[in-house]
Design a protein around this motif. Structure first.
Motif, short mmCIF file in Angstrom:
data_model
loop_
_atom_site.label_atom_id
_atom_site.label_comp_id
_atom_site.label_asym_id
_atom_site.label_seq_id
_atom_site.Cartn_x
_atom_site.Cartn_y
_atom_site.Cartn_z
N ASP A 139 -10.14 -25.64 -44.06
CA ASP A 139 -8.73 -25.29 -43.87
C ASP A 139 -8.39 -23.92 -44.48
OD1 ASP A 139 -9.03 -26.01 -46.51
OD2 ASP A 139 -7.24 -27.28 -46.59
N ARG A 182 -9.69 -20.39 -40.36
CA ARG A 182 -8.62 -20.40 -39.36
C ARG A 182 -8.60 -19.09 -38.58
NH1 ARG A 182 -4.19 -19.99 -42.06
NH2 ARG A 182 -2.75 -20.75 -40.48
N ARG A 222 -5.43 -21.66 -34.81
CA ARG A 222 -4.43 -22.12 -35.79
C ARG A 222 -3.68 -20.94 -36.41
NH1 ARG A 222 -8.57 -26.43 -37.69
NH2 ARG A 222 -7.79 -28.31 -36.69
#
Length: 274
Positions: free
Chosen positions: A173, A178, A184
């Motif tokens: 994450d 990303r 994202r």
């Protein structure tokens, strides 16, 4: 097509026994293309070449131009450090990109490109190894941006999507992961998306590639996490390159020896009619 990424822990620990364990895992997994990080060469022998000879594979590698940090850790200034690609099929092209340090530790991080001359469609394949310190997320973001541009410059006209592999030293994450994916947040290269193959994994499957079950990791007192990745671009015609499955490998001892401090990641990619 079976692709794999693995950080093989350079010349640390019982490296001579470990390379036999690494070879045993590769023989069992039988990958078609492998991205390796922390590959060593000592002037007479190269781990990637040693593996390729025994596996009847083609290979290429790229050495860091600043390996001194690694050499100091083992007290040997003669051992090179780098990334490599092993391939079942010939490698038609190769290129290397030096990654920026951006104010972080500069130990010659790089990205290696190999155009794999697979039957039916050539495969643009990449492997890399990003800065490791936990606080260096901003450095890794700059390195990911450079990697993304490198991929864009070398993906070519083949319908097979680019395959990017490596030890990114980043949690799933994190900003850098990303940024590499681009789905994202805004991608590093406009319009370029690379899917994390682990999104296709069985949710119940063991997932940590940096795993405290491994005694080499347990000694660091760091938490288990996933820091090794295979990313694949959107599928080509008829799902070419689509991720069919993904799993860990090399995640246990072989004849009493853990092959590396990292587990490998293995993905099966759709190959159309071949």
């Amino acid at each position: 097509m079976r692709v794999m990424t693995w950080n093989v822990w350079w010349r640390f620990g019982p490296w001579e026994r470990r390379r036999e364990a690494i070879l045993a895992v590769l023989r069992a997994v039988r990958p078609d293309v492998v991205g390796l990080q922390e590959v060593w060469a000592d002037g007479e022998e190269n781990l990637a070449g040693w593996l390729a000879e025994r596996l009847d594979m083609h290979w290429t590698w790229a050495a860091s131009d600043s390996p001194q940090k690694w050499q100091r850790r083992i007290g040997d200034p003669t051992i090179d450090f780098g990334n490599a690609v092993l391939s079942r099929w010939p490698i038609a092209e190769r290129s290397v990109a030096r990654l920026p340090a951006g104010g972080g530790a500069d130990d010659g991080r790089l990205a290696l490109y190999a155009l794999v001359d697979a039957p039916g469609h050539r495969v643009p394949f990449f492997t890399t190894h990003l800065n490791a310190d936990p606080h260096e997320s901003a450095v890794r973001c700059a390195q990911v941006a450079a990697l993304a541009r490198f991929i864009a410059d070398h993906r070519g006209s083949t319908p097979f999507p680019p395959v990017a592999t490596g030890d990114y030293n980043a949690w799933p994450d994190s900003d850098e992961i990303r940024l590499l994916g681009g789905y994202r947040t805004a991608p590093a290269v406009p319009g370029q998306v690379l899917y994390d193959a682990w999104e296709y994994a069985d949710p119940a499957a063991p997932w940590a590639t940096w795993d405290t079950a491994n005694p080499h990791v347990a000694k660091t007192f760091e938490p288990s996490t996933r820091i090794d990745y295979i990313h694949v671009g959107p599928p080509g015609p008829d799902g070419l390159g689509h991720v069919r499955s993904v799993r860990r490998a090399g995640d246990g001892p072989v004849d009493g020896v853990w092959p590396s401090d990292h587990a490998a990641v293995v993905a099966e990619l759709a190959t159309g009619t071949w």
